[in-house]
Motif scaffolding. Structure first.
Motif, PDB file in Angstrom:
ATOM      1  N   LEU A 110       0.850  -1.190   0.000  1.00 33.75           N
ATOM      2  CA  LEU A 110       0.000   0.000   0.000  1.00 33.75           C
ATOM      3  C   LEU A 110       0.885   1.238   0.000  1.00 33.75           C
ATOM      4  N   VAL A 111       0.652   2.147  -0.949  1.00 35.32           N
ATOM      5  CA  VAL A 111       1.342   3.437  -0.990  1.00 35.32           C
ATOM      6  C   VAL A 111       0.290   4.512  -0.804  1.00 35.32           C
ATOM      7  N   HIS A 167       6.476   8.624   4.328  1.00 38.75           N
ATOM      8  CA  HIS A 167       7.507   8.972   5.305  1.00 38.75           C
ATOM      9  C   HIS A 167       8.874   8.632   4.737  1.00 38.75           C
ATOM     10  N   VAL A 168       9.775   9.584   4.793  1.00 41.63           N
ATOM     11  CA  VAL A 168      11.162   9.346   4.409  1.00 41.63           C
ATOM     12  C   VAL A 168      11.933   9.045   5.690  1.00 41.63           C
ATOM     13  N   PHE A 169      12.410   7.835   5.817  1.00 41.05           N
ATOM     14  CA  PHE A 169      13.089   7.422   7.034  1.00 41.05           C
ATOM     15  C   PHE A 169      14.501   8.004   7.087  1.00 41.05           C
ATOM     16  N   LEU A 223      15.563   2.721   0.642  1.00 40.20           N
ATOM     17  CA  LEU A 223      15.025   1.856  -0.403  1.00 40.20           C
ATOM     18  C   LEU A 223      15.044   0.390   0.012  1.00 40.20           C
ATOM     19  N   ARG A 224      16.064  -0.016   0.736  1.00 41.37           N
ATOM     20  CA  ARG A 224      16.190  -1.434   1.115  1.00 41.37           C
ATOM     21  C   ARG A 224      15.192  -1.838   2.198  1.00 41.37           C
ATOM     22  N   LEU A 225      14.444  -0.896   2.731  1.00 39.03           N
ATOM     23  CA  LEU A 225      13.365  -1.285   3.639  1.00 39.03           C
ATOM     24  C   LEU A 225      12.395  -2.224   2.928  1.00 39.03           C
ATOM     25  N   ALA A 226      12.240  -2.045   1.625  1.00 41.52           N
ATOM     26  CA  ALA A 226      11.330  -2.885   0.858  1.00 41.52           C
ATOM     27  C   ALA A 226      11.966  -4.212   0.469  1.00 41.52           C
ATOM     28  N   ALA A 261       8.818   6.252  -2.555  1.00 41.03           N
ATOM     29  CA  ALA A 261       7.862   5.224  -2.151  1.00 41.03           C
ATOM     30  C   ALA A 261       7.523   4.295  -3.311  1.00 41.03           C
ATOM     31  N   LEU A 262       7.382   4.850  -4.503  1.00 39.10           N
ATOM     32  CA  LEU A 262       7.085   4.020  -5.675  1.00 39.10           C
ATOM     33  C   LEU A 262       8.261   3.112  -6.025  1.00 39.10           C
TER      34      LEU A 262
END
Length: 639
Positions: free
Chosen positions: A473-474, A479-481, A489-492, A541-542
């Protein structure tokens, strides 16, 4: 178990608070993995305390040497022993307190991780009923109080309790009558502790609730400042905030008065006990039962109890406050472990109906090509880990209804099916229920009634095989961590290489600006780092969506924050990120509806139209009216 959720002002249903028994059980569970550390720490502290108890008899020995008029050389041994006792006690106390502190920090870290993990999995509607202030107060104030207790109160309490028990034993060894005299202070101390605890438990719990209500009011007022000013509600909100602040201050002053009364009673107990020990020493020395040195040692023993007893009882203040905070934290973790039952339907929303196979959503993540590319165009070569759309990626919403509390229905028996690889745009007026339906499809929120089958399988993080989550879900609020761009990016996808990250950024047209950052992928972004504007944050986020490579993507007005200037560019980024996967898009601009395979129109929580853009535009229905209103001052975009 937890106590039933209590209600604060204006009908907010606060999150539950765990009972005392459940809180103790949770604490035992947290400590259990480090039992060895706990036992060794306590053992070393016992040794340190036993060694420290030699000080009073040695001082008594010195008194006897002086009182008997012995040579000065007789003082050498007790003085040397005092120095040795001080050194050994210092070393062992340091080691013991270090191990106890390490135990406390380990348990505290485990509690924080558990709380954050469980809080993130709470149903969104449950949090909305409680209000953000309640959870914020628990995350900040309650965690801070537990932290303070673990770092300061726990080591001091452990040492004080050991000192009290062993010192009373030492008094009995000198003469049991000294112990009996010292125990005259115990009834006053116990009554004082009982008087304090009975008042402190409810007082500190009420104080935490009041602080949560105060924070909730401040958040609502600040967050809705524009609306407050627009409706001339400044005075009302100011009075409401002042009222909640007065309640919090009143409870704080009551706690201060409680502590002052507590100290006063402790001083009375000290006077009674010391007077009794001195009188007992006088009679015993007069009768020749003990020496002056022994009576001195007894008096010193009791005097040495002032610190540990007062510390232990005073630490009840921190202990009760921390216990109230811990109960509130455990209440949240228990709530996350046991989801609330859904009224009206026996089956859990978001899971397959009884008798049906397990929810789909585990497509093969190792496919080399992506299905359903745009007609006549090849799928972008830069998209990593491409996927072929399969029938397993279909989503089915059956008779879903949802309400945010009694009398607040949002959705009414909505049914919707997304074919594999299909892009569906949700449109409708504000308040039609679009975001609620999107969150239910994503598995973030549970419906009041009805079922959702497909990649969600009832959770946002259900695995889709090696490819990662089955649904992402976007939302509009991205939020930019804090950390490097690569870490964000590697959070995903934690195992992504730098080439994977660049490919994902290229897919959403973000590689140029990312490469132009001061340190490229190593640039620190977020709070305290390089600030990204709304459009770039959405592209980030995308890009995370592309890296996660879900079977289903849900976009809830994910391009709304870009503003008119960057809207088209961000819509192109979103289109590229969604290529080849099933997608549900809450359309902020109708250009997104034009690009979708199908448009679904919601009105007052019901589906009123469904079909391709051209068909609905020419049907003279609700969508046609929306289209005319939206495109009246624009050149009509073409599919």
């Amino acid at each position: 178990m937890t106590t039933p959720p209590h209600t604060a002002d204006e009908g907010a249903e606060l999150l539950p608070v765990a009972t005392a028994a459940r809180t103790r059980a949770a604490l035992r569970t947290l400590v259990r993995p480090d039992r060895g550390l706990a036992l060794t720490g306590i053992g070393v502290l016992v040794a340190a305390t036993v060694v420290g108890l030699l000080v009073q008899p040695l001082l008594g020995r010195i008194v006897d040497v002086v009182a008997d008029g012995r040579p000065a050389g007789d003082l050498t041994l007790p003085v040397v022993l005092l120095i040795a006792v001080a050194a050994v006690q210092g070393v062992t106390t340091t080691l013991g307190l270090t191990r106890v502190a390490r135990l406390g920090e380990t348990v505290l870290a485990r509690l924080r991780e558990q709380f954050v993990e469980r809080a993130l999995n709470l149903p969104a509607d449950r949090l909305e009923r409680a209000g953000s202030g309640d959870l914020t107060a628990r995350v900040t104030g309650d965690v801070a109080r537990v932290t303070e207790a673990v770092r300061s109160a726990l080591p001091e309490m452990a040492r004080s309790v050991l000192a009290i028990g062993l010192t009373l034993g030492a008094l009995a060894l000198l003469d049991v009558r000294f112990l009996l005299a010292a125990l005259l202070a115990v009834p006053v101390q116990l009554l004082t502790a009982r008087w304090y605890v009975r008042r402190a438990v409810t007082l500190y719990a009420d104080q935490r609730v009041a602080n949560g209500a105060q924070q909730q009011q401040l958040l609502e007022t600040i967050g809705g400042a524009v609306t407050v000013r627009g409706h001339r509600l400044e005075e009302r909100h100011t009075e409401r905030g002042a009222d909640r602040s007065r309640k919090a201050v009143d409870l704080t002053m009551r706690s201060v008065n409680l502590v002052l009364g507590f100290y006063g009673r402790l001083h009375i107990a000290e006077y009674i006990g010391l007077a009794a020990v001195l009188i007992a020493g006088f009679w015993l020395v007069r009768d020749g039962a003990v020496s002056i040195g022994t009576a001195t040692a007894a008096a010193l023993y009791f005097h040495s109890l002032f610190g540990p007893v007062n510390a232990a009882l005073v630490l009840l203040d921190d202990a009760q406050s921390a216990a109230a905070g811990l109960a509130r934290l455990v209440g949240v973790t228990d709530l996350a472990e046991q989801p609330e039952p859904k009224p009206g339907k026996p089956e859990a929303a978001g899971r397959p109906e009884p008798g049906k196979p397990e929810a789909a959503g585990k497509p093969d993540a190792g496919k080399a090509t992506r299905g359903k590319a745009m007609p006549g165009k090849a799928a972008p070569a830069s998209v990593p880990r491409q996927r072929v759309a399969s029938p397993e990626a279909a989503v089915s919403v059956h008779a879903v209804s949802h309400a945010y509390g009694p009398g607040r229905p949002v959705l009414h028996e909505v049914s919707l099916t997304l074919a594999p690889g299909e892009h569906v745009a949700l449109v409708g007026a504000s308040g039609a229920g679009k975001s609620t339906l999107a969150r239910i499809v994503a598995g973030v929120q549970q419906p009041t009634a009805g079922t959702v089958t497909g990649p969600t399988a009832g959770t946002v993080t259900a695995p889709a095989g090696p490819g990662g989550p089955s649904v992402v879900l976007v939302t509009q609020e991205v939020h930019v961590f804090t950390g490097t761009l690569a870490d964000d990016l590697r959070l995903a996808r934690p195992d992504a290489t730098d080439d994977d990250l660049r490919a994902a950024l290229a897919t959403v047209d973000a590689l140029d600006w990312a490469a132009a950052l001061p340190d490229g992928l190593a640039t620190v972004v977020g709070e305290g780092g390089h600030r990204l504007d709304a459009a770039r944050a959405q592209q980030l986020a995308l890009a995370r969506l592309v890296l996660a490579d879900p079977a289903l993507a849900v976009l809830d007005e994910a391009t709304a924050e870009a503003g008119s200037a960057g809207a088209r560019a961000l819509e192109r980024s979103a289109g590229a990120a969604l290529t080849g996967r099933t997608a549900l898009v809450v359309a902020h601009r109708l250009t997104q509806a034009v690009a979708a395979d199908r448009v679904v129109v919601l009105e007052a929580g019901r589906v009123v139209e469904s079909g391709p853009h051209e068909m609905l535009r020419d049907a003279d229905g609700p969508y046609a009216a929306l289209w005319r209103a939206w495109s009246g001052s624009r050149a009509a975009p073409h599919p």
